[in-house]
Design a protein around this motif. Structure first.
Motif, PDB file in Angstrom:
ATOM      1  N   ALA A   5      12.947  48.442   8.869  1.00 55.12           N
ATOM      2  CA  ALA A   5      12.014  48.746   9.957  1.00 55.12           C
ATOM      3  C   ALA A   5      12.737  48.700  11.299  1.00 55.12           C
ATOM      4  O   ALA A   5      12.523  49.561  12.161  1.00 55.12           O
ATOM      5  CB  ALA A   5      10.840  47.766   9.938  1.00 55.12           C
ATOM      6  N   THR A   6      13.596  47.728  11.469  1.00 48.49           N
ATOM      7  CA  THR A   6      14.359  47.589  12.709  1.00 48.49           C
ATOM      8  C   THR A   6      15.242  48.821  12.937  1.00 48.49           C
ATOM      9  O   THR A   6      15.353  49.319  14.065  1.00 48.49           O
ATOM     10  CB  THR A   6      15.211  46.304  12.678  1.00 48.49           C
ATOM     11  N   GLN A   7      15.867  49.328  11.876  1.00 44.30           N
ATOM     12  CA  GLN A   7      16.705  50.534  12.008  1.00 44.30           C
ATOM     13  C   GLN A   7      15.876  51.746  12.422  1.00 44.30           C
ATOM     14  O   GLN A   7      16.271  52.504  13.313  1.00 44.30           O
ATOM     15  CB  GLN A   7      17.432  50.826  10.700  1.00 44.30           C
ATOM     16  N   ILE A   8      14.715  51.922  11.784  1.00 44.56           N
ATOM     17  CA  ILE A   8      13.851  53.064  12.123  1.00 44.56           C
ATOM     18  C   ILE A   8      13.376  52.934  13.569  1.00 44.56           C
ATOM     19  O   ILE A   8      13.393  53.909  14.334  1.00 44.56           O
ATOM     20  CB  ILE A   8      12.657  53.155  11.158  1.00 44.56           C
ATOM     21  N   ILE A   9      12.954  51.731  13.949  1.00 40.93           N
ATOM     22  CA  ILE A   9      12.479  51.512  15.318  1.00 40.93           C
ATOM     23  C   ILE A   9      13.609  51.773  16.315  1.00 40.93           C
ATOM     24  O   ILE A   9      13.377  52.339  17.385  1.00 40.93           O
ATOM     25  CB  ILE A   9      11.894  50.094  15.480  1.00 40.93           C
ATOM     26  N   GLY A  10      14.817  51.408  15.969  1.00 35.40           N
ATOM     27  CA  GLY A  10      15.962  51.700  16.837  1.00 35.40           C
ATOM     28  C   GLY A  10      16.112  53.187  17.089  1.00 35.40           C
ATOM     29  O   GLY A  10      16.355  53.615  18.229  1.00 35.40           O
ATOM     30  N   ARG A  11      15.967  53.994  16.030  1.00 32.25           N
ATOM     31  CA  ARG A  11      16.056  55.455  16.184  1.00 32.25           C
ATOM     32  C   ARG A  11      14.909  55.980  17.046  1.00 32.25           C
ATOM     33  O   ARG A  11      15.122  56.837  17.916  1.00 32.25           O
ATOM     34  CB  ARG A  11      16.031  56.150  14.816  1.00 32.25           C
ATOM     35  N   LEU A  12      13.707  55.462  16.821  1.00 31.06           N
ATOM     36  CA  LEU A  12      12.550  55.925  17.589  1.00 31.06           C
ATOM     37  C   LEU A  12      12.618  55.467  19.044  1.00 31.06           C
ATOM     38  O   LEU A  12      12.179  56.188  19.950  1.00 31.06           O
ATOM     39  CB  LEU A  12      11.251  55.439  16.929  1.00 31.06           C
ATOM     40  N   GLU A  13      13.177  54.303  19.257  1.00 31.56           N
ATOM     41  CA  GLU A  13      13.353  53.798  20.619  1.00 31.56           C
ATOM     42  C   GLU A  13      14.373  54.665  21.366  1.00 31.56           C
ATOM     43  O   GLU A  13      14.179  54.987  22.545  1.00 31.56           O
ATOM     44  CB  GLU A  13      13.817  52.345  20.559  1.00 31.56           C
TER      45      GLU A  13
END
Length: 143
Positions: free
Chosen positions: A67-75
């Protein structure tokens, strides 16, 4: 497996089509291309005003690290923002930025439009049978 109309393995064709869709990014609400994972993450966040990272991971059925990786991309795409939880310094709240809200709205509209078209073609009885079939298929996949 044969379909009711003699179609060669319609369930297999459905699975292949879903896999094809999962590989192809799409544009939502004027936002650049988003993968299905990214838009479904945006969808999970958009259901509420803000969500704990751990809750998001649970909702998506993935690890907190994923989830942290996906959120990093979206951020990085300016679609979400992370803020510290006001009562727990170890927790992070994820919420949609303006562009993320636009993508979420466009994704919801796409689903609504698809479902309305399906309902118009199948009628009330057909849509009920379709939904029942989907529920049975999901239950089968969970076995």
């Amino acid at each position: 497996m044969q379909g009711g109309r003699g179609d060669a393995n319609p369930l297999g064709r459905l699975i292949l089509e879903i896999r094809r869709l999962e590989r192809n990014p799409r544009h939502y609400g004027g936002v650049g291309p988003l993968t299905p994972t990214e838009i479904h993450t945006i969808d999970a966040i958009g259901r509420e005003d803000g969500i704990l990272m751990s809750e998001l991971a649970a909702r998506l059925g993935i690890t907190k690290g994923a989830a942290t990786q996906i959120i990093g991309r979206l951020e990085a795409k300016a679609l979400v923002r992370r803020t510290p939880h006001p009562g727990d310094s170890r927790s992070v709240i994820v919420s949609l930025a303006e562009q993320g809200k636009a993508a979420h709205k466009a994704h919801e509209e796409l689903h609504r439009s698809f479902y309305n078209q399906l309902r118009a073609e199948l009628g009330a009885e057909g849509i009920s049978t379709f939904e029942e079939g989907i529920e049975k298929f999901i239950a089968f996949l969970k076995k």
